[in-house]
Design a protein around this motif. Structure first.
Motif, PDB file in Angstrom:
ATOM      1  N   ALA A 151       0.827  -1.213   0.000  1.00  0.00           N
ATOM      2  CA  ALA A 151       0.000   0.000   0.000  1.00  0.00           C
ATOM      3  C   ALA A 151       0.857   1.256   0.000  1.00  0.00           C
ATOM      4  CB  ALA A 151      -0.915  -0.003   1.220  1.00  0.00           C
ATOM      5  N   TYR A 152       0.288   2.342  -0.503  1.00  0.00           N
ATOM      6  CA  TYR A 152       0.958   3.641  -0.526  1.00  0.00           C
ATOM      7  C   TYR A 152      -0.112   4.714  -0.329  1.00  0.00           C
ATOM      8  CZ  TYR A 152      -0.540   2.767  -5.343  1.00  0.00           C
ATOM      9  OH  TYR A 152      -1.262   2.419  -6.456  1.00  0.00           O
ATOM     10  N   PRO A 153       0.265   5.923  -0.012  1.00  0.00           N
ATOM     11  CA  PRO A 153      -0.731   6.974   0.255  1.00  0.00           C
ATOM     12  C   PRO A 153      -1.663   7.202  -0.936  1.00  0.00           C
ATOM     13  CG  PRO A 153       1.450   7.687   0.935  1.00  0.00           C
ATOM     14  CD  PRO A 153       1.641   6.409   0.176  1.00  0.00           C
ATOM     15  N   ASP A 154      -2.928   7.445  -0.647  1.00  0.00           N
ATOM     16  CA  ASP A 154      -3.897   7.710  -1.712  1.00  0.00           C
ATOM     17  C   ASP A 154      -3.502   8.928  -2.532  1.00  0.00           C
ATOM     18  OD1 ASP A 154      -5.413   5.579  -0.876  1.00  0.00           O
ATOM     19  OD2 ASP A 154      -6.701   6.780   0.427  1.00  0.00           O
ATOM     20  N   SER A 155      -2.823   9.865  -1.886  1.00  0.00           N
ATOM     21  CA  SER A 155      -2.434  11.097  -2.578  1.00  0.00           C
ATOM     22  C   SER A 155      -1.441  10.839  -3.703  1.00  0.00           C
ATOM     23  CB  SER A 155      -1.819  12.086  -1.580  1.00  0.00           C
ATOM     24  OG  SER A 155      -0.684  11.517  -0.940  1.00  0.00           O
ATOM     25  N   ALA A 156      -0.808   9.661  -3.708  1.00  0.00           N
ATOM     26  CA  ALA A 156       0.182   9.346  -4.740  1.00  0.00           C
ATOM     27  C   ALA A 156      -0.427   9.321  -6.134  1.00  0.00           C
ATOM     28  CB  ALA A 156       0.857   8.012  -4.439  1.00  0.00           C
ATOM     29  N   LYS A 157      -1.708   8.922  -6.222  1.00  0.00           N
ATOM     30  CA  LYS A 157      -2.359   8.852  -7.530  1.00  0.00           C
ATOM     31  C   LYS A 157      -2.840  10.217  -8.011  1.00  0.00           C
ATOM     32  CE  LYS A 157      -3.850   4.035  -7.149  1.00  0.00           C
ATOM     33  NZ  LYS A 157      -4.993   3.091  -7.150  1.00  0.00           N
ATOM     34  N   ASN A 158      -2.917  11.158  -7.072  1.00  0.00           N
ATOM     35  CA  ASN A 158      -3.308  12.527  -7.426  1.00  0.00           C
ATOM     36  C   ASN A 158      -2.289  13.504  -6.838  1.00  0.00           C
ATOM     37  OD1 ASN A 158      -6.055  12.036  -8.684  1.00  0.00           O
ATOM     38  ND2 ASN A 158      -6.314  11.057  -6.673  1.00  0.00           N
ATOM     39  N   PRO A 159      -1.071  13.463  -7.359  1.00  0.00           N
ATOM     40  CA  PRO A 159      -0.005  14.283  -6.778  1.00  0.00           C
ATOM     41  C   PRO A 159      -0.250  15.772  -6.991  1.00  0.00           C
ATOM     42  CG  PRO A 159       0.719  13.358  -8.860  1.00  0.00           C
ATOM     43  CD  PRO A 159      -0.614  12.730  -8.545  1.00  0.00           C
ATOM     44  N   LYS A 160       0.310  16.554  -6.070  1.00  0.00           N
ATOM     45  CA  LYS A 160       0.254  18.004  -6.235  1.00  0.00           C
ATOM     46  C   LYS A 160       1.117  18.409  -7.421  1.00  0.00           C
ATOM     47  CE  LYS A 160      -0.289  18.754  -1.259  1.00  0.00           C
ATOM     48  NZ  LYS A 160       0.347  19.296  -0.040  1.00  0.00           N
ATOM     49  N   LEU A 161       0.760  19.519  -8.016  1.00  0.00           N
ATOM     50  CA  LEU A 161       1.538  20.011  -9.155  1.00  0.00           C
ATOM     51  C   LEU A 161       2.851  20.648  -8.722  1.00  0.00           C
ATOM     52  CD1 LEU A 161      -1.345  21.566 -11.279  1.00  0.00           C
ATOM     53  CD2 LEU A 161      -0.207  19.372 -11.610  1.00  0.00           C
ATOM     54  N   PHE A 162       3.012  20.826  -7.412  1.00  0.00           N
ATOM     55  CA  PHE A 162       4.243  21.420  -6.909  1.00  0.00           C
ATOM     56  C   PHE A 162       4.589  20.729  -5.593  1.00  0.00           C
ATOM     57  CE2 PHE A 162       0.571  23.768  -5.547  1.00  0.00           C
ATOM     58  CZ  PHE A 162       0.764  23.990  -4.197  1.00  0.00           C
ATOM     59  N   SER A 163       5.811  20.906  -5.121  1.00  0.00           N
ATOM     60  CA  SER A 163       6.251  20.228  -3.899  1.00  0.00           C
ATOM     61  C   SER A 163       6.491  21.237  -2.791  1.00  0.00           C
ATOM     62  CB  SER A 163       7.538  19.428  -4.163  1.00  0.00           C
ATOM     63  OG  SER A 163       8.596  20.299  -4.503  1.00  0.00           O
ATOM     64  N   ARG A 164       6.390  20.760  -1.559  1.00  0.00           N
ATOM     65  CA  ARG A 164       6.616  21.601  -0.395  1.00  0.00           C
ATOM     66  C   ARG A 164       7.586  20.911   0.555  1.00  0.00           C
ATOM     67  NH1 ARG A 164       0.503  23.028  -0.042  1.00  0.00           N
ATOM     68  NH2 ARG A 164       0.456  25.188  -0.766  1.00  0.00           N
ATOM     69  N   ASP A 165       8.354  21.727   1.246  1.00  0.00           N
ATOM     70  CA  ASP A 165       9.185  21.232   2.343  1.00  0.00           C
ATOM     71  C   ASP A 165       8.964  22.171   3.519  1.00  0.00           C
ATOM     72  OD1 ASP A 165      11.592  19.489   3.330  1.00  0.00           O
ATOM     73  OD2 ASP A 165      12.087  21.563   3.852  1.00  0.00           O
ATOM     74  N   ARG A 166       8.610  21.597   4.657  1.00  0.00           N
ATOM     75  CA  ARG A 166       8.273  22.436   5.817  1.00  0.00           C
ATOM     76  C   ARG A 166       9.028  22.002   7.058  1.00  0.00           C
ATOM     77  NH1 ARG A 166       2.096  23.910   7.852  1.00  0.00           N
ATOM     78  NH2 ARG A 166       2.695  25.280   9.573  1.00  0.00           N
ATOM     79  N   ASN A 167       9.422  22.960   7.851  1.00  0.00           N
ATOM     80  CA  ASN A 167       9.900  22.716   9.202  1.00  0.00           C
ATOM     81  C   ASN A 167       9.488  23.900  10.068  1.00  0.00           C
ATOM     82  OD1 ASN A 167      12.027  24.793   9.044  1.00  0.00           O
ATOM     83  ND2 ASN A 167      13.121  23.344   7.722  1.00  0.00           N
ATOM     84  N   ILE A 168       9.912  23.918  11.307  1.00  0.00           N
ATOM     85  CA  ILE A 168       9.468  24.956  12.225  1.00  0.00           C
ATOM     86  C   ILE A 168       9.953  26.349  11.824  1.00  0.00           C
ATOM     87  CG2 ILE A 168      11.429  24.768  13.799  1.00  0.00           C
ATOM     88  CD1 ILE A 168       9.389  25.113  16.113  1.00  0.00           C
ATOM     89  N   TRP A 169      11.007  26.417  11.005  1.00  0.00           N
ATOM     90  CA  TRP A 169      11.585  27.704  10.598  1.00  0.00           C
ATOM     91  C   TRP A 169      10.912  28.274   9.360  1.00  0.00           C
ATOM     92  CZ3 TRP A 169      14.270  31.530  12.474  1.00  0.00           C
ATOM     93  CH2 TRP A 169      15.085  32.346  11.687  1.00  0.00           C
TER      94      TRP A 169
END
Length: 407
Positions: A168-186
């Protein structure tokens, strides 16, 4: 190499890529896979990751909250430096990679692993940051970077591979975002897809941590930040931990449209890339720290510190946190921040940060000397001799050029 790999520590997020990497490692190296998921303030749901990792073939999963350590031992020292990469970038993704890689090295040593694996692509900076840190802390560990060696070329390839394994893999994998994000506390970064077009203003939908300046309140909000030896210790008179202070400033800055950055930067690997960055709390902290330094640092130290900060920003961006030079510069900034103690008051208004006062018991600002009306500490006539000495090289050169017929 495959015969030498018996146990691998994998940087695991639970997404499509790392879900595929686990069985791929097992197929390729017939090895045990141990997953690590670091919480650096990305605010993603971590529940259920252990079950998902084990269902993909991993033997175990380590999860650890590193946000306190990230703020105290990485972000706060960086604020002391005043480092900004290429005039705009507050090094949000860059500063979080060394602590994650350091923790993974610790797990690898504890588990007796042969290698560390990451899911970075071959185009980005993060592959260098991870591997540089690993090399500095334990050069005996091998590094596996699947995106540089496997035959998969797309998300569809990964999905087909996982389907064939009945993993299994995340459902979102079949409908990926058109862009990527990277987040941390900063901070949070946004890249890829429509963001790669540098000729148009980014759509408002991309921004997450901040409202647009147009939508920010019509009334300014004031904040007061207290520093001790260059480290923020209180907000609006309340003593707070680095983590709590940063979380609160992110909220304050975000609602006032502070900290947005639209930037074309030079990646370490050579290409230019377009990214959107949001650093609301960090932008406020760096501004306040700089304001306090205007009264606590002498001219020569301040000017030289600006030169050094640019080089320091490169070290952080390049993933050289554990280099001898970075270690030495952190000590230099500790010294320059010994007297950076005091409070700074700021006015936040529709994306702007405006100074509203600063004070320090170590202030070098002397109103009597600065005043035009007081001549007891500095007489206007004193400037005459100083200027003659200061301009002597210019006058000597001009005389030479005239005598030599050069002018």
């Amino acid at each position: 190499m495959s015969q030498e790999i018996k146990k691998v520590v994998l940087a695991y997020s639970g997404g499509l890529d790392t879900s595929a990497i686990i069985p791929w490692l097992i197929d390729t190296y017939q090895c045990e896979v141990i997953c690590c998921c670091a919480n650096v303030g990305q605010e993603e749901e971590l529940e259920g990751l252990e079950e998902r990792a084990k269902a993909s073939g991993a033997s175990k999963l380590y999860i650890k909250d590193l946000t306190d350590e990230l703020c105290k031992d990485f972000i706060w020292p960086m604020i002391k430096s005043g480092a900004v990469y290429e005039r705009k970038y507050y090094l949000g993704t860059s500063i979080a990679r060394p602590i994650v890689a350091k923790w993974m090295v610790e797990i690898a040593e504890k588990e007796g692993a042969d290698a560390i694996c990451h899911g970075c692509t071959g185009k980005g900076n993060d592959q260098v940051r991870f591997e540089n840190t690993i090399a500095a802390l334990n050069p005996e560990l091998k590094v596996i970077a699947p995106w540089r060696i496997w035959n998969f070329t797309s998300r569809e390839d990964l999905i087909q591979y996982l389907d064939s394994k009945k993993i299994a893999y995340p459902d979102s994998a079949k409908n990926p975002k058109l862009f990527s994000r990277d987040r941390n506390i900063w901070h949070i970064s946004h890249e890829g897809g429509p963001i790669e077009n540098i000729e148009i203003e980014p759509d408002e939908k991309f921004w997450v941590l901040s409202v647009s300046p147009e939508e920010a309140p019509d009334k300014p909000e004031f904040v007061e930040i207290e520093f001790e030896a260059g480290e923020a210790v209180a907000l609006n008179g309340k003593k707070m931990s680095p983590k709590d202070l940063l979380v609160e400033l992110n909220k304050i800055g975000g609602r006032n449209g502070i900290g947005r950055c639209d930037m074309v930067e030079n990646r370490l690997v050579g290409m230019k890339s377009h990214g959107l960055y949001e650093t609301p709390g960090g932008t406020i902290l760096c501004f306040a720290h700089s304001e306090l330094e205007t009264i606590t640092l002498d001219r020569d130290t301040m000017h030289y510190k600006d030169v050094v900060a640019e080089r320091y920003a490169e070290l952080v961006y390049f993933g050289q946190w554990y280099s001898p030079l970075c270690e030495a510069l952190n000590k230099f900034f500790d010294v320059t921040n010994k007297t950076t103690t005091g409070t700074v008051k700021l006015k936040l208004y529709k994306g702007n940060i405006i100074s509203a006062g600063r004070k320090s018991k170590y202030s070098l600002y002397n109103e009597k000397i600065a005043s035009f009306g007081d001549v007891t500490l500095y007489d206007h006539k004193d400037a005459t001799g100083f200027i003659r000495c200061f301009s002597l090289p210019s006058r000597v050169r001009s005389s030479m050029e005239k005598a030599a017929g050069l002018k």
